[in-house]
Design a protein around this motif. Structure first.
Motif, PDB file in Angstrom:
ATOM      1  N   UNK A 116       0.824  -1.207   0.000  1.00 48.77           N
ATOM      2  CA  UNK A 116       0.000   0.000   0.000  1.00 48.77           C
ATOM      3  C   UNK A 116       0.861   1.262   0.000  1.00 48.77           C
ATOM      4  N   UNK A 117       1.960   1.240   0.727  1.00 53.27           N
ATOM      5  CA  UNK A 117       2.815   2.419   0.801  1.00 53.27           C
ATOM      6  C   UNK A 117       3.574   2.654  -0.502  1.00 53.27           C
ATOM      7  N   UNK A 118       3.932   1.594  -1.194  1.00 52.29           N
ATOM      8  CA  UNK A 118       4.586   1.747  -2.496  1.00 52.29           C
ATOM      9  C   UNK A 118       3.670   2.478  -3.471  1.00 52.29           C
ATOM     10  N   UNK A 119       2.368   2.413  -3.201  1.00 53.91           N
ATOM     11  CA  UNK A 119       1.414   3.101  -4.062  1.00 53.91           C
ATOM     12  C   UNK A 119       1.566   4.612  -4.028  1.00 53.91           C
ATOM     13  N   UNK A 120       2.427   5.143  -3.166  1.00 56.17           N
ATOM     14  CA  UNK A 120       2.726   6.582  -3.185  1.00 56.17           C
ATOM     15  C   UNK A 120       3.526   6.969  -4.414  1.00 56.17           C
ATOM     16  N   UNK A 121       4.113   5.999  -5.085  1.00 57.97           N
ATOM     17  CA  UNK A 121       5.009   6.274  -6.201  1.00 57.97           C
ATOM     18  C   UNK A 121       4.394   7.148  -7.292  1.00 57.97           C
ATOM     19  N   UNK A 122       3.183   6.863  -7.785  1.00 61.82           N
ATOM     20  CA  UNK A 122       2.630   7.707  -8.849  1.00 61.82           C
ATOM     21  C   UNK A 122       2.514   9.177  -8.474  1.00 61.82           C
ATOM     22  N   UNK A 123       2.173   9.455  -7.218  1.00 62.54           N
ATOM     23  CA  UNK A 123       2.075  10.849  -6.793  1.00 62.54           C
ATOM     24  C   UNK A 123       3.439  11.518  -6.845  1.00 62.54           C
ATOM     25  N   UNK A 124       4.476  10.817  -6.386  1.00 62.92           N
ATOM     26  CA  UNK A 124       5.833  11.354  -6.453  1.00 62.92           C
ATOM     27  C   UNK A 124       6.254  11.581  -7.902  1.00 62.92           C
ATOM     28  N   UNK A 125       5.973  10.612  -8.757  1.00 66.78           N
ATOM     29  CA  UNK A 125       6.351  10.722 -10.169  1.00 66.78           C
ATOM     30  C   UNK A 125       5.673  11.935 -10.807  1.00 66.78           C
ATOM     31  N   UNK A 126       4.388  12.106 -10.549  1.00 66.28           N
ATOM     32  CA  UNK A 126       3.655  13.224 -11.133  1.00 66.28           C
ATOM     33  C   UNK A 126       4.217  14.561 -10.687  1.00 66.28           C
ATOM     34  N   UNK A 127       4.500  14.677  -9.410  1.00 70.45           N
ATOM     35  CA  UNK A 127       4.999  15.948  -8.884  1.00 70.45           C
ATOM     36  C   UNK A 127       6.416  16.237  -9.375  1.00 70.45           C
ATOM     37  N   UNK A 128       7.272  15.216  -9.408  1.00 69.97           N
ATOM     38  CA  UNK A 128       8.633  15.401  -9.919  1.00 69.97           C
ATOM     39  C   UNK A 128       8.594  15.727 -11.403  1.00 69.97           C
ATOM     40  N   UNK A 129       7.750  14.984 -12.148  1.00 73.89           N
ATOM     41  CA  UNK A 129       7.624  15.246 -13.577  1.00 73.89           C
ATOM     42  C   UNK A 129       7.097  16.640 -13.867  1.00 73.89           C
ATOM     43  N   UNK A 130       6.156  17.102 -13.069  1.00 70.64           N
ATOM     44  CA  UNK A 130       5.628  18.462 -13.255  1.00 70.64           C
ATOM     45  C   UNK A 130       6.715  19.497 -12.975  1.00 70.64           C
ATOM     46  N   UNK A 131       7.501  19.262 -11.915  1.00 67.94           N
ATOM     47  CA  UNK A 131       8.573  20.202 -11.572  1.00 67.94           C
ATOM     48  C   UNK A 131       9.623  20.280 -12.682  1.00 67.94           C
ATOM     49  N   UNK A 132       9.828  19.176 -13.381  1.00 68.39           N
ATOM     50  CA  UNK A 132      10.808  19.148 -14.475  1.00 68.39           C
ATOM     51  C   UNK A 132      10.208  19.547 -15.818  1.00 68.39           C
ATOM     52  N   UNK A 133       8.905  19.829 -15.838  1.00 68.02           N
ATOM     53  CA  UNK A 133       8.259  20.282 -17.056  1.00 68.02           C
ATOM     54  C   UNK A 133       7.974  19.198 -18.075  1.00 68.02           C
ATOM     55  N   UNK A 134       7.937  17.917 -17.657  1.00 67.51           N
ATOM     56  CA  UNK A 134       7.667  16.841 -18.607  1.00 67.51           C
ATOM     57  C   UNK A 134       6.329  16.158 -18.345  1.00 67.51           C
ATOM     58  N   UNK A 135       5.594  16.610 -17.358  1.00 65.67           N
ATOM     59  CA  UNK A 135       4.283  16.049 -17.059  1.00 65.67           C
ATOM     60  C   UNK A 135       3.260  17.175 -16.963  1.00 65.67           C
ATOM     61  N   UNK A 136       2.058  16.904 -17.500  1.00 66.37           N
ATOM     62  CA  UNK A 136       0.920  17.789 -17.297  1.00 66.37           C
ATOM     63  C   UNK A 136      -0.141  17.000 -16.569  1.00 66.37           C
ATOM     64  N   UNK A 137      -0.706  17.591 -15.536  1.00 70.46           N
ATOM     65  CA  UNK A 137      -1.694  16.891 -14.726  1.00 70.46           C
ATOM     66  C   UNK A 137      -3.018  17.631 -14.821  1.00 70.46           C
ATOM     67  N   UNK A 138      -4.029  16.942 -15.372  1.00 69.72           N
ATOM     68  CA  UNK A 138      -5.350  17.536 -15.495  1.00 69.72           C
ATOM     69  C   UNK A 138      -6.134  17.446 -14.194  1.00 69.72           C
ATOM     70  N   UNK A 139      -7.363  17.951 -14.232  1.00 70.67           N
ATOM     71  CA  UNK A 139      -8.194  17.964 -13.028  1.00 70.67           C
ATOM     72  C   UNK A 139      -8.465  16.582 -12.484  1.00 70.67           C
ATOM     73  N   UNK A 140      -8.845  15.652 -13.371  1.00 67.03           N
ATOM     74  CA  UNK A 140      -9.099  14.283 -12.918  1.00 67.03           C
ATOM     75  C   UNK A 140      -7.818  13.615 -12.433  1.00 67.03           C
ATOM     76  N   UNK A 141      -6.711  13.967 -13.067  1.00 66.46           N
ATOM     77  CA  UNK A 141      -5.436  13.409 -12.613  1.00 66.46           C
ATOM     78  C   UNK A 141      -5.123  13.812 -11.185  1.00 66.46           C
TER      79      UNK A 141
END
Length: 306
Positions: A116-141
């Motif tokens: 269950x705790x490993x499931x934090x990974x997608x949130x970390x990936x999204x935030x790191x990717x957004x900070x690096x400018x390679x991810x866009x996160x929509x409202x549902x995301x």
């Protein structure tokens, strides 16, 4: 259609896959999540037989050798020296540092809670990717990520009050592993567009194996391997070949086709398999908070993929 990751595909590749191939990607990622979910229980069992560090070093080395053989049989070229060194270095992070966090964390905490705790990974990936400018996160995301984090908080928060200090330390190690894997996934993305996936998998696994072997070689030598049962060696084979070869190849293929964040959302299915198998095999009785957390995580996955 609203997407979690936005356009993370290579130039010339469709942003949103469709047709039979699209559902084949989903099916393969579902299989990946099932293998990794069962692997939590397998590792928990195996580290009760083998010391954690040598077990980890041997299974990662087994995976590295297997992937190098598979990669050598392919016709696509190996990357140049600069990319090869970069992939080996990233492998130290993704398959070395991550595995150290993972193996020690699973040893200390419940297999279901670790998943269950490993499931934090997608949130970390999204935030790191957004900070690096390679991810866009929509409202549902964003809503999907929030639901996933809420589910993780329900499980880990309850565990902090109910479990021993060792288990809480194990939870923190698992979260450290999730963070290291998130950085690894985001940093690896540029190489996925022009390096063959099998060769990429092999080189990064070799980087991890070198790291773990250098760190654990004395423990490997001192381990009484001959005393272990056939079941323990079967667990090592499943964890090394299933969890680190088959599932990893499916992971890399998913990241290349639908992006790192959307692929990582499938890792949120791992806890469902892990909790059920841990209940059946290890006698880890599921808790109410695990059930509520799992429901929240599943809802986040469905929302993010809609």
């Amino acid at each position: 259609m609203s997407e979690l990751a936005g356009d993370t595909t290579a130039p010339g590749r469709p942003t949103t896959p469709s047709g039979p191939g699209f559902w084949l990607v989903d099916a393969s990622l579902f299989l990946m999540a099932m293998i990794w979910g069962v692997n939590f229980v397998v590792v928990k069992f195996a580290t009760g037989v083998f010391p954690p560090l040598p077990f980890n070093a041997v299974r990662v080395t087994l995976a590295a050798v297997t992937l190098m053989i598979i990669a050598s049989l392919g016709e696509k070229p190996w990357p140049d020296r600069k990319r090869t060194l970069a992939l080996l270095g990233l492998g130290v992070l993704g398959n070395g540092v991550y595995q150290m966090f993972f193996i020690n964390g699973v040893t200390l905490t419940r297999a279901g809670d670790a998943a269950l705790l490993i499931a934090a990974t997608p949130a970390f990936i999204a935030l790191i990717g957004r900070a690096r400018g390679i991810e866009r996160i929509g409202g549902k995301g964003w809503m999907g990520i929030v639901l996933s984090i809420l589910g993780i908080g329900l499980v880990s928060g309850a565990a902090a009050f109910a479990q021993s200090s060792d288990a809480v330390r194990g939870d923190l190690l698992i979260l450290g592993g999730a963070l290291s894997w998130a950085f690894y996934t985001v940093l690896l993305k540029p190489y996925m567009n022009d390096v063959d996936g099998v060769k990429l998998s092999a080189l990064t696994m070799v980087g991890g194996a070198i790291c773990l072997d250098l760190y654990s070689w004395r423990a490997v030598i001192d381990t009484p391997w001959a005393d272990a049962s056939a079941k323990a060696y079967g667990a090592m084979l499943f964890s090394g070949l299933g969890g680190l070869v088959i599932a990893y190849l499916l992971w890399y293929r998913g990241v290349r086709l639908i992006g790192p964040t959307r692929t990582a959302m499938y890792s949120n299915l791992q806890p469902i398999f892990a909790v059920l198998v841990a209940w059946a095999v290890l006698g880890e009785l599921p808790t109410v908070w695990q059930g509520v957390g799992a429901a929240s995580i599943m809802s986040g996955l469905v929302l993010a993929r809609s």
